[in-house]
Enzyme design. Structure first.
Site, PDB file in Angstrom:
ATOM      1  NE  ARG A  11      -2.138   1.310   3.690  1.00  0.00           N
ATOM      2  CZ  ARG A  11      -2.766   1.337   4.865  1.00  0.00           C
ATOM      3  NH1 ARG A  11      -4.093   1.219   4.904  1.00  0.00           N
ATOM      4  NH2 ARG A  11      -2.090   1.447   5.992  1.00  0.00           N
TER       5      ARG A  11
ATOM      6  CD  GLU B  22     -11.134   7.567   5.876  1.00  0.00           C
ATOM      7  OE1 GLU B  22     -10.436   6.545   5.992  1.00  0.00           O
ATOM      8  OE2 GLU B  22     -10.870   8.473   5.054  1.00  0.00           O
TER       9      GLU B  22
ATOM     10  CE  LYS C  30      -1.228   4.949   7.081  1.00  0.00           C
ATOM     11  NZ  LYS C  30      -2.453   5.432   7.718  1.00  0.00           N
TER      12      LYS C  30
END
Length: 338
Positions: free
Chosen positions: A91, A218, A185
């Site tokens: 990721r 989220e 991210k």
């Protein structure tokens, strides 16, 4: 003297006359600290692993520092094992590609550096966190003046444990990140910070973001999951939010409870706020939690307002996977003393 009472004309900034004097000042901070919270760091700028916390610094001209042009990820360290290291690294590199940050090393070397750094730290429990940056160079907007990208990593000594107490949350009024940035991210966490601060100011543990269509998204740095009264485990789709590694592992493990007849199904789906607040159980899902029960949202109890039995069953599944899961999930760090 109170710094606020000092007139500007009376204040004189100290000028460090030598690097030795500066180093002495840097070490003052850590001289009385018995246990280092950050026992090791890696910096590609230095070209090695650093064990002196006073030297765990980044160049101020690094593009990640002054422009936020960088990505990061993390991995949990438990009983000398790095949990889901490869999943997080994959990721990490996807985020870097989306942020147009090239890595100075291939994945195999990044992985080796992280393992060596963890081994050098001698830390057996905590987290490792790592960053890819456009690198140091200048203070302009474009990274073209940065000769090479940079890789940084640190070991964080943290005695975390399975979370069994329920917490309260609120709906965030801070605008949610658009999908292009939420799914990467990256280090631009100002919205996350403000959302967390807003929650704390209102006496809550964290906040929940809701997207522009009214669907639950989220938390500020965690995924959120629900169990409805039909005993379906539901996580929001990952198309507009960060694809949580722990959340995805939960989706792989939770069918065990379906086999036992405790859950009816496991799925990802859009959930309106009304549907979500009507759930029987609710929880945050994240690396070091791995499950954090939620018992109230915007002042209203979730379910019966107590930690749910199925929430803890899911927590046990993830915690057992972290403690004694397959080798594909847990990498044993070859510490030097071994």
């Amino acid at each position: 003297m109170d710094s606020q009472s000092v007139e500007a004309g009376d204040y004189k900034a100290h000028v460090f006359s030598s690097s030795a004097e500066l180093l002495e000042k840097l070490h003052e901070k850590w001289s009385s600290v018995k246990k280092k919270p950050f026992p090791a760091m890696y910096s590609s700028v230095y070209g090695g692993i650093i064990l002196d916390p006073a030297m765990m610094v980044l160049p101020i001209d690094d593009h990640m520092v002054h422009r936020g042009h960088g990505v990061f990820d993390t991995a949990c360290l438990l009983d000398g094992h790095l949990y889901e290291l490869d999943v997080h690294l994959d990721r990490f590199l996807r985020s870097a590609a989306q942020a147009k940050v090239s890595s100075p090393f291939p994945k195999s070397i990044l992985r080796s550096i992280l393992v060596q750094m963890t081994a050098a730290s001698r830390c057996k429990k905590g987290t490792i966190r790592y960053w890819l940056s456009a690198g140091p160079g200048d203070f302009l907007l474009s990274p073209t003046g940065c000769p090479t990208s940079a890789f940084y990593a640190v070991v964080i000594d943290d005695d975390f444990s399975q979370r069994k107490e329920g917490v309260k949350v609120i709906t965030s009024t801070i605008p949610i990140k658009p999908p292009q940035f939420a799914t990467v991210k990256n280090v631009n966490y100002l919205p996350n910070v403000l959302a967390q601060m807003e929650a704390e100011e209102k006496g809550a543990a964290a906040s929940i973001w809701v997207d522009e269509e009214g669907y639950v998204a989220e938390g500020p740095n965690v995924n959120v999951a629900f169990i409805n009264h039909n005993k379906d485990l539901i996580l929001p789709f990952f198309d507009k939010i960060l694809s949580g590694c722990t959340a995805k592992r939960l989706l792989q493990l939770a069918p065990k409870l379906v086999e036992q007849g405790r859950l009816k199904s496991v799925k990802t789906s859009n959930l309106t706020v009304e549907e979500a607040k009507g759930s029987a159980e609710m929880m945050f899902v994240g690396s070091t939690l791995p499950i954090l029960p939620i018992i109230a949202w915007d002042g209203q109890p979730v379910g019966d307002g107590k930690v749910g039995e199925l929430t803890m069953a899911l927590s046990d599944l993830l915690w057992d996977d972290m403690v004694a899961g397959p080798e594909t999930q847990r990498f044993h760090v070859p510490y030097y003393e071994e």
